[in-house]
Design a protein around this motif. Structure first.
Motif, PDB file in Angstrom:
ATOM      1  N   THR A 183      26.185  88.974  95.578  1.00 16.51           N
ATOM      2  CA  THR A 183      26.267  88.232  94.318  1.00 16.51           C
ATOM      3  C   THR A 183      26.684  86.778  94.522  1.00 16.51           C
ATOM      4  OG1 THR A 183      28.559  88.951  93.997  1.00 16.51           O
ATOM      5  CG2 THR A 183      26.830  90.302  93.014  1.00 16.51           C
ATOM      6  N   ASP A 185      26.731  82.869  95.945  1.00 11.14           N
ATOM      7  CA  ASP A 185      25.759  81.838  96.275  1.00 11.14           C
ATOM      8  C   ASP A 185      25.860  81.541  97.774  1.00 11.14           C
ATOM      9  OD1 ASP A 185      23.886  79.604  95.388  1.00 11.14           O
ATOM     10  OD2 ASP A 185      25.473  78.485  96.401  1.00 11.14           O
ATOM     11  N   LYS A 187      24.618  79.247  99.776  1.00 12.78           N
ATOM     12  CA  LYS A 187      24.907  77.872 100.183  1.00 12.78           C
ATOM     13  C   LYS A 187      26.384  77.546 100.015  1.00 12.78           C
ATOM     14  CE  LYS A 187      20.306  76.009  99.145  1.00 12.78           C
ATOM     15  NZ  LYS A 187      19.539  75.040  98.299  1.00 12.78           N
ATOM     16  N   THR A 188      26.973  78.051  98.933  1.00  9.14           N
ATOM     17  CA  THR A 188      28.389  77.803  98.689  1.00  9.14           C
ATOM     18  C   THR A 188      29.250  78.480  99.742  1.00  9.14           C
ATOM     19  OG1 THR A 188      28.033  77.590  96.302  1.00  9.14           O
ATOM     20  CG2 THR A 188      30.269  78.080  97.035  1.00  9.14           C
ATOM     21  N   TRP A 252      33.604  77.128  91.970  1.00  6.75           N
ATOM     22  CA  TRP A 252      32.385  77.503  92.695  1.00  6.75           C
ATOM     23  C   TRP A 252      31.789  78.790  92.112  1.00  6.75           C
ATOM     24  CZ3 TRP A 252      30.553  74.067  96.061  1.00  6.75           C
ATOM     25  CH2 TRP A 252      31.447  73.137  96.613  1.00  6.75           C
TER      26      TRP A 252
END
Length: 254
Positions: A183, A185, A187-188, A252
Motif C-alpha cells: 500500500t 508509495d 518512490k517515497t 508522506w
C-alpha cells in the motif's frame, strides 16, 4: 521491535540509552573530557519518557524536559572547579550526551507508536535499511574498497563500501515495500530509505571520530567480537531522528 506492547518497547529503548550513555561517558573519560554522567543518565531516560508521554498529551513535552536538563546541568556545573574551560567542557559534554544518545534513540517511540499500524512498518524499514547498509558496506568495502572515505576519521571506511551500503539499503527498502508493504508509495519509501542510509553513514563516522579522538578502537566490550553497543547502533542513532524529522515536516502518503 514489531509486536511488543509500548511499555516493553520503552523499557528496551531506555536500557539501550543507558548502556550507550555509559559507553559515551567512557569515551569522554578516556579523551580527558569531564562530564556529569549521573545527570546524563537521568536526562537520557527523561528524553524517552517525554517522547512517550507526547503520544498521550496534547503538547509534546520533550523540549521542556530538554530545557530542564540544560538548566540543571548549567547549575550543577557550578559545584565543580571555577576554571571556565573545565566548566564549559563538563556542561557541554553532558548536554551533548543527552542529545546524542537520549534524544536520538527516543525518536524510536513516536516512530513506532504515533500510528501503530504504520509505525510497525516504519520501524522495520528503519532497522532493515540500517542493517543492510552496514552489511553491504562492510563486505564490499573489505573486498573491493580502494578509495578511503574519510582517512582522518576512519582509515578503513571506503567510498566503494559507502556506495555499496547505500545501494544495499535502497534494495532492501524496495523489497520491503514491494512484498510486505504494497500500500506504500514505492518512490517515497526509496526516498526515505536513502535519507536514512546517508544519515546512518554520517552517524557511523561521528562515532568513529569520537573514538579516534579518545584513542579507542571500540566504544566498549559488551558484545564479544563486535565491540560496544555504540559501535552497533551508531548508524541507527542518526537514522531514527532523520526519519522522524522528515515525517514530522511532511505528510508522506505511506
Amino acid at each position: 521491535i514489531g509486536w511488543s506492547p509500548i511499555w516493553l518497547f520503552l523499557a528496551a529503548v531506555v536500557a539501550t540509552v543507558e548502556l550507550s550513555l555509559y559507553e559515551y561517558f567512557l569515551i569522554c573519560r578516556n579523551g580527558g573530557v569531564k562530564s556529569f554522567p549521573v545527570l546524563g543518565y537521568v536526562g537520557g531516560a527523561g528524553m524517552c519518557l517525554a517522547q512517550t508521554a507526547a503520544l498521550y498529551l496534547p503538547a509534546n513535552p520533550t523540549l521542556a524536559v530538554l530545557g530542564l536538563f540544560v538548566l540543571l546541568t548549567l547549575s550543577l556545573g557550578l559545584r565543580g572547579p571555577a576554571d571556565l574551560k573545565e566548566y564549559l567542557q563538563a556542561v557541554s559534554s553532558t548536554i551533548f550526551g543527552i542529545l546524542y544518545v537520549g534524544f536520538t534513540l527516543s525518536c524510536l517511540m513516536p516512530l513506532r507508536f504515533s500510528d501503530p499500524a504504520k509505525g510497525q512498518k516504519l520501524i522495520f524499514l528503519l532497522f532493515l535499511v540500517i542493517w543492510a547498509g552496514d552489511i553491504t558496506a562492510y563486505f564490499v568495502g573489505r573486498s573491493l574498497g580502494r578509495h578511503l572515505l574519510s582517512p582522518r576519521v576512519s582509515p578503513k571506511k571506503t567510498v566503494e563500501g559507502a556506495v555499496a551500503g547505500l545501494a544495499g539499503s535502497l534494495l532492501i527498502a524496495g523489497a520491503l515495500a514491494y512484498w510486505f508493504w504494497p500500500t506504500a508509495d514505492l518512490k517515497t519509501v526509496i526516498l526515505l530509505a536513502g535519507l536514512i542510509a546517508i544519515a546512518g553513514q554520517i552517524g557511523d563516522l561521528v562515532e568513529s571520530a569520537m573514538k579516534r579522538g579518545a584513542g579507542m578502537k571500540d566504544s566498549g566490550s559488551i558484545l564479544p567480537g563486535h565491540g560496544g553497543l555504540l559501535d552497533r547502533i551508531d548508524a541507527l542513532m542518526f537514522g531514527a531522528p532523520t526519519l522522524w524529522l522528515v515525517l514530522m515536516l511532511k505528510s508522506w502518503p505511506l
